[in-house]
Scaffold this motif. Structure first.
Motif, short mmCIF file in Angstrom:
data_model
loop_
_atom_site.label_atom_id
_atom_site.label_comp_id
_atom_site.label_asym_id
_atom_site.label_seq_id
_atom_site.Cartn_x
_atom_site.Cartn_y
_atom_site.Cartn_z
N GLY A 35 0.88 -1.35 -0.07
CA GLY A 35 0.12 0.10 -0.11
C GLY A 35 0.95 1.48 0.00
N GLY A 37 1.74 3.46 -2.32
CA GLY A 37 1.07 4.57 -3.02
C GLY A 37 0.43 5.72 -2.37
N ARG A 42 2.66 5.08 2.36
CA ARG A 42 3.57 5.93 1.65
C ARG A 42 4.45 6.48 2.56
N GLU A 59 2.08 -1.68 -4.81
CA GLU A 59 0.92 -1.09 -4.67
C GLU A 59 0.12 -1.51 -5.88
N GLY A 65 1.57 4.08 -7.30
CA GLY A 65 2.98 3.37 -7.18
C GLY A 65 3.98 4.25 -7.70
#
Length: 71
Positions: A35, A37, A42, A59, A65
């Motif tokens: 996850g 992105g 992030r 991602e 991504g």
């Protein structure tokens, strides 16, 4: 699924890891961040990179991504 991988040397040569006086607590480690992105994923990827870790960004959304890769 978008798989974006960085080698340790690519991360440590980036400007994000050269903050003055910053300890690199994760140097020599590799992290796979799911996850990556957006959101918490992030933020974790950016933090780990600043601390010197090699990062594999995972991602589902390719656009997110790619944006995380460029950040």
């Amino acid at each position: 699924m978008c798989w974006l991988c960085f080698t340790q040397s690519e991360v440590t040569q980036g400007t994000r890891t050269r903050e003055a006086g910053r300890r690199m607590r994760l140097r020599g480690k590799v992290a796979a961040i799911t996850g990556a992105g957006k959101g918490i994923g992030r933020a974790a990827a950016e933090l780990f990179a600043r601390e010197g870790a090699g990062i594999a960004l995972l991602e589902m959304d390719e656009t997110s991504g790619r944006e995380a890769e460029e950040a």
